[in-house]
Scaffold this motif. Sequence first.
Motif, PDB file in Angstrom:
ATOM      1  N   GLY A  23       0.828  -1.206   0.000  1.00  0.00           N
ATOM      2  CA  GLY A  23       0.000   0.000   0.000  1.00  0.00           C
ATOM      3  C   GLY A  23       0.862   1.255   0.000  1.00  0.00           C
ATOM      4  O   GLY A  23       0.510   2.260  -0.635  1.00  0.00           O
ATOM      5  N   GLY A  63      -1.251  -0.578   3.741  1.00  0.00           N
ATOM      6  CA  GLY A  63      -0.414   0.119   4.726  1.00  0.00           C
ATOM      7  C   GLY A  63      -0.365   1.634   4.566  1.00  0.00           C
ATOM      8  O   GLY A  63       0.018   2.338   5.495  1.00  0.00           O
ATOM      9  N   ARG A  67      -3.017  -0.094   9.128  1.00  0.00           N
ATOM     10  CA  ARG A  67      -2.484  -1.431   9.419  1.00  0.00           C
ATOM     11  C   ARG A  67      -3.037  -1.888  10.763  1.00  0.00           C
ATOM     12  O   ARG A  67      -2.995  -1.141  11.735  1.00  0.00           O
ATOM     13  CB  ARG A  67      -0.965  -1.420   9.509  1.00  0.00           C
ATOM     14  CG  ARG A  67      -0.275  -1.540   8.194  1.00  0.00           C
ATOM     15  CD  ARG A  67       1.066  -2.267   8.301  1.00  0.00           C
ATOM     16  NE  ARG A  67       1.668  -2.350   6.977  1.00  0.00           N
ATOM     17  CZ  ARG A  67       2.430  -1.385   6.468  1.00  0.00           C
ATOM     18  NH1 ARG A  67       2.706  -0.314   7.170  1.00  0.00           N
ATOM     19  NH2 ARG A  67       2.930  -1.518   5.258  1.00  0.00           N
ATOM     20  N   GLY A  68      -3.497  -3.124  10.810  1.00  0.00           N
ATOM     21  CA  GLY A  68      -4.089  -3.654  12.034  1.00  0.00           C
ATOM     22  C   GLY A  68      -3.140  -3.599  13.224  1.00  0.00           C
ATOM     23  O   GLY A  68      -3.539  -3.238  14.340  1.00  0.00           O
ATOM     24  N   ASP A  82      -7.660  -5.221  12.178  1.00  0.00           N
ATOM     25  CA  ASP A  82      -7.317  -5.920  10.935  1.00  0.00           C
ATOM     26  C   ASP A  82      -8.433  -5.798   9.899  1.00  0.00           C
ATOM     27  O   ASP A  82      -8.168  -5.657   8.696  1.00  0.00           O
ATOM     28  CB  ASP A  82      -7.026  -7.400  11.218  1.00  0.00           C
ATOM     29  CG  ASP A  82      -5.600  -7.626  11.701  1.00  0.00           C
ATOM     30  OD1 ASP A  82      -4.735  -6.747  11.475  1.00  0.00           O
ATOM     31  OD2 ASP A  82      -5.340  -8.689  12.301  1.00  0.00           O
ATOM     32  N   VAL A 143      -6.693 -12.369   2.595  1.00  0.00           N
ATOM     33  CA  VAL A 143      -7.328 -13.686   2.661  1.00  0.00           C
ATOM     34  C   VAL A 143      -8.729 -13.569   3.272  1.00  0.00           C
ATOM     35  O   VAL A 143      -9.454 -14.542   3.375  1.00  0.00           O
ATOM     36  CB  VAL A 143      -6.489 -14.709   3.469  1.00  0.00           C
ATOM     37  CG1 VAL A 143      -5.075 -14.803   2.921  1.00  0.00           C
ATOM     38  CG2 VAL A 143      -6.449 -14.371   4.946  1.00  0.00           C
ATOM     39  N   ALA A 145      -9.377 -12.651   6.392  1.00  0.00           N
ATOM     40  CA  ALA A 145      -9.371 -12.988   7.817  1.00  0.00           C
ATOM     41  C   ALA A 145      -8.327 -12.146   8.544  1.00  0.00           C
ATOM     42  O   ALA A 145      -7.270 -11.839   7.965  1.00  0.00           O
ATOM     43  CB  ALA A 145      -9.042 -14.470   8.005  1.00  0.00           C
ATOM     44  N   THR A 150      -1.621  -8.907   3.408  1.00  0.00           N
ATOM     45  CA  THR A 150      -1.873  -9.036   1.971  1.00  0.00           C
ATOM     46  C   THR A 150      -0.759  -9.820   1.271  1.00  0.00           C
ATOM     47  O   THR A 150      -0.961 -10.291   0.158  1.00  0.00           O
ATOM     48  CB  THR A 150      -2.050  -7.650   1.314  1.00  0.00           C
ATOM     49  OG1 THR A 150      -0.963  -6.822   1.707  1.00  0.00           O
ATOM     50  CG2 THR A 150      -3.358  -7.019   1.727  1.00  0.00           C
TER      51      THR A 150
HETATM   52  N1  UDP Z   1      -5.197  -7.599   6.674  1.00  0.00           N
HETATM   53  C1  UDP Z   1      -5.742  -8.671   7.348  1.00  0.00           C
HETATM   54  N2  UDP Z   1      -5.890  -9.869   6.674  1.00  0.00           N
HETATM   55  C2  UDP Z   1      -5.492 -10.039   5.397  1.00  0.00           C
HETATM   56  C3  UDP Z   1      -4.904  -8.942   4.726  1.00  0.00           C
HETATM   57  C4  UDP Z   1      -4.762  -7.738   5.381  1.00  0.00           C
HETATM   58  O1  UDP Z   1      -6.096  -8.566   8.500  1.00  0.00           O
HETATM   59  O2  UDP Z   1      -5.662 -11.130   4.854  1.00  0.00           O
HETATM   60  C5  UDP Z   1      -5.115  -6.284   7.340  1.00  0.00           C
HETATM   61  C6  UDP Z   1      -3.965  -6.168   8.322  1.00  0.00           C
HETATM   62  O3  UDP Z   1      -4.386  -5.367   9.394  1.00  0.00           O
HETATM   63  C7  UDP Z   1      -2.919  -5.426   7.519  1.00  0.00           C
HETATM   64  C8  UDP Z   1      -3.765  -4.482   6.697  1.00  0.00           C
HETATM   65  O4  UDP Z   1      -4.914  -5.266   6.366  1.00  0.00           O
HETATM   66  O5  UDP Z   1      -2.034  -4.701   8.351  1.00  0.00           O
HETATM   67  C9  UDP Z   1      -3.134  -3.955   5.453  1.00  0.00           C
HETATM   68  O6  UDP Z   1      -2.478  -4.980   4.755  1.00  0.00           O
HETATM   69  P1  UDP Z   1      -0.874  -5.100   4.676  1.00  0.00           P
HETATM   70  O7  UDP Z   1      -0.266  -4.727   5.984  1.00  0.00           O
HETATM   71  O8  UDP Z   1      -0.564  -6.440   4.129  1.00  0.00           O
HETATM   72  O9  UDP Z   1      -0.549  -3.977   3.606  1.00  0.00           O
HETATM   73  P2  UDP Z   1       0.868  -3.581   2.969  1.00  0.00           P
HETATM   74  O10 UDP Z   1       1.918  -3.701   4.022  1.00  0.00           O
HETATM   75  O11 UDP Z   1       1.130  -4.510   1.837  1.00  0.00           O
HETATM   76  O12 UDP Z   1       0.635  -2.179   2.500  1.00  0.00           O
END
Ligand code: UDP
Length: 248
Positions: A23, A63, A67-68, A82, A143, A145, A150
């Motif tokens: 992100g 992100g 972010r969770g 999340d 996914v 959940a 991601t």
């Molecule tokens: N997330 C989740 N389950 C998933 C994918 C994403 O709970 O299957 C939530 C999690 O809180 C995560 C946020 O979505 O921090 C954003 O995704 P991610 O951190 O993977 O984003 P990136 O770092 O790629 O920008």
Amino acid sequence: MTALAPAPANLPRLKRILLKLSGEVLMGNQSFGIDTDFVASLAAEVKAAKETGLELCLVIGGGNIFRGMAGAAKGMDRAQADYMGMLATIMNALAMQSALEKLGVDTRVQSAIQMDAVCEPVIRRRAERHLAKGRVVIFAAGVGAPYFTTDSGAALRAAELQCDALFKGTSVDGVYNADPKKDAAARRYDTIDYDTVLADNLQVMDASAVALCRDNAIPIVVFSIREQGNLARVLAGQGTQTIVRKDS
Ligand code: UDP
């Protein structure tokens, strides 16, 4: 029949790939959110990749918005936070869809959290049809959940759609043995095997994503998406990247 695109050295020729963008990439030079000009330039790169004859799946993180883990660190319930992160990925997917369609690239967004008014649910067979028709399929909500990322969503979709490789576009040009921003002697690997990434806890993708790729023999190509034209260079075997695969 779809033509086979050229591939980086050390990879088989590619017919279908999954491109994972964090992100943060969508922020461009901003410190938060979506830089629509930068998303437009990313969309142009995706379009160029598609025009080499590839079938393309896309996964975009969240992100740049939420972010969770960050929410949980501030006292929120982790699962609730999340879900907010997953919703952020849907916003990013819609932004990329819009940018791609402006360039005349046909797309569909499929979300692991059902949201019928804005996109399709994830249906593998339907995604196959879209790809066969030349559409870019953007998978949102990971996914579906909490406690996942991601990256895991990308590995899962790459496995179920039988992608030839997972391309991870980030802000560094590969996997290093130390943080290149802090250590001038840090060395980039050209190739590295999954088990070394896991054993040394190298920051490629989260462990569950790396393990899923390993178990399904999906090579992971880590490259920088920050410089314009880099995706095309990497696909043409002229870029800088690290390939994570079996027996490097
Ligand atoms: N997330 C989740 N389950 C998933 C994918 C994403 O709970 O299957 C939530 C999690 O809180 C995560 C946020 O979505 O921090 C954003 O995704 P991610 O951190 O993977 O984003 P990136 O770092 O790629 O920008």
